[in-house]
Design an enzyme around this catalytic site. Sequence first.
Site, mmCIF file in Angstrom:
data_model
loop_
_atom_site.group_PDB
_atom_site.id
_atom_site.type_symbol
_atom_site.label_atom_id
_atom_site.label_comp_id
_atom_site.label_asym_id
_atom_site.label_seq_id
_atom_site.Cartn_x
_atom_site.Cartn_y
_atom_site.Cartn_z
ATOM 1 N N ASN A 298 -10.959 -2.591 -4.976
ATOM 2 C CA ASN A 298 -10.143 -1.648 -5.864
ATOM 3 C C ASN A 298 -10.922 -1.394 -7.141
ATOM 4 O OD1 ASN A 298 -6.912 -2.935 -4.400
ATOM 5 N ND2 ASN A 298 -8.114 -1.029 -3.906
ATOM 6 N N ASP B 158 0.634 -1.197 -0.026
ATOM 7 C CA ASP B 158 -0.011 -0.048 -0.061
ATOM 8 C C ASP B 158 0.533 1.214 0.035
ATOM 9 O OD1 ASP B 158 -2.363 1.359 0.086
ATOM 10 O OD2 ASP B 158 -2.800 1.348 2.116
HETATM 11 C C1 IPE Z 1 -5.366 -2.557 0.056
HETATM 12 O O1 IPE Z 1 -4.823 -1.280 -0.064
HETATM 13 C C2 IPE Z 1 -5.236 -3.419 -1.222
HETATM 14 C C3 IPE Z 1 -4.000 -3.602 -1.869
HETATM 15 C C4 IPE Z 1 -2.842 -3.098 -1.211
HETATM 16 C C5 IPE Z 1 -3.988 -4.208 -3.046
HETATM 17 P P1 IPE Z 1 -5.893 -0.194 -0.298
HETATM 18 O O2 IPE Z 1 -5.472 1.081 -0.408
HETATM 19 O O3 IPE Z 1 -7.212 -0.726 -1.270
HETATM 20 O O4 IPE Z 1 -6.881 -0.093 0.934
HETATM 21 P P2 IPE Z 1 -7.768 0.717 1.944
HETATM 22 O O5 IPE Z 1 -8.837 1.453 0.864
HETATM 23 O O6 IPE Z 1 -6.896 1.955 2.308
HETATM 24 O O7 IPE Z 1 -8.529 0.153 3.323
HETATM 25 C C1 IPE Z 2 -1.691 0.279 -3.216
HETATM 26 O O1 IPE Z 2 -1.379 1.605 -3.250
HETATM 27 C C2 IPE Z 2 -2.101 -0.576 -4.609
HETATM 28 C C3 IPE Z 2 -3.322 -0.729 -4.899
HETATM 29 C C4 IPE Z 2 -4.387 -0.731 -4.013
HETATM 30 C C5 IPE Z 2 -3.712 -1.463 -6.302
HETATM 31 P P1 IPE Z 2 -2.684 2.711 -3.247
HETATM 32 O O2 IPE Z 2 -3.180 2.911 -4.567
HETATM 33 O O3 IPE Z 2 -3.597 2.382 -2.187
HETATM 34 O O4 IPE Z 2 -1.938 3.779 -2.752
HETATM 35 P P2 IPE Z 2 -2.518 4.964 -1.611
HETATM 36 O O5 IPE Z 2 -3.006 4.201 -0.514
HETATM 37 O O6 IPE Z 2 -3.510 5.640 -2.534
HETATM 38 O O7 IPE Z 2 -1.314 5.891 -1.377
HETATM 39 MG MG MG Z 3 -4.166 2.574 -0.397
#
Ligand code: IPE
Ligand code: IPE
Ligand code: MG
Length: 237
Positions: A65, A17
Amino acid sequence: MPEKILPPPAHIGIIMDGNGRWAKKHFQPRSLGHRAGAQNFRTITRYASRIGVKVLTVYAFSTENWARPAEEVGALMKLFKDYLQEALRDFMDENIRVRFIGDTSAFSSELRELIEEVKQASAPKTGMVLNLAMNYGGRAEILRGARAFAQEVLAGQHRPEELTEELFDSYLYTAGQPAPDLIIRPSGEQRVSNFLLWQCAYAEFVYFDILWPDFTTDDLDRAIAVYHSRQRRFGGV
Ligand code: IPE
Ligand code: IPE
Ligand code: MG
């Protein structure tokens, strides 16, 4: 450094993340953050395999997602294609067995074909198992297992009372694998976000205030050292 000597736990999970915030910090579009994150995924995966991790599960795309803007989802799908193509070359040299956990039927036919290719090419490998969690959700996984068991009850193959924790485990994507010992979440968020809900019952959680593209092999060593400093009790004393 003592932490380098300690063996890693058998199964490590990583919630990759913070790509979006990393991009923002660098005044770049979010897709670039995902690209940097994917690059780091390769570095960390190779390192985990070399230090003797048996199973590495990485959360790449959750069932939630899809709710992101179409442009971002599209960029992620493109990235998955590029990286699976590279994985065909990369992980083959590393003796890594790639598995996919999650509902891959939702992906494009092109991506599904690549997934098949990677699965088949890495099936004979004997080293670290890499579970790529793509379109994965812990709740969806549990429902899928419950449905499969219910179907078998209907077909007369099982009786409901036969269902134990061990048997239910065999209906999950991670059937036959040890439960995760350590789950790492970079980016500063301290939540599970639907990752390995059944399997994480007694996992140790380690959080980092580091965005995933900046997470280094030293950070992985640190997480392993923290893991070793914890006392796991599994409900005992
Ligand atoms: C969790 O991250 C999913 C992945 C890293 C693939 P998210 O960014 O989707 O989670 P939330 O929305 O902050 O809980
Ligand atoms: C994790 O990074 C990757 C996926 C969930 C696909 P994020 O895209 O959630 O990054 P932040 O949380 O917005 O910084
Ligand atoms: Mg995230």
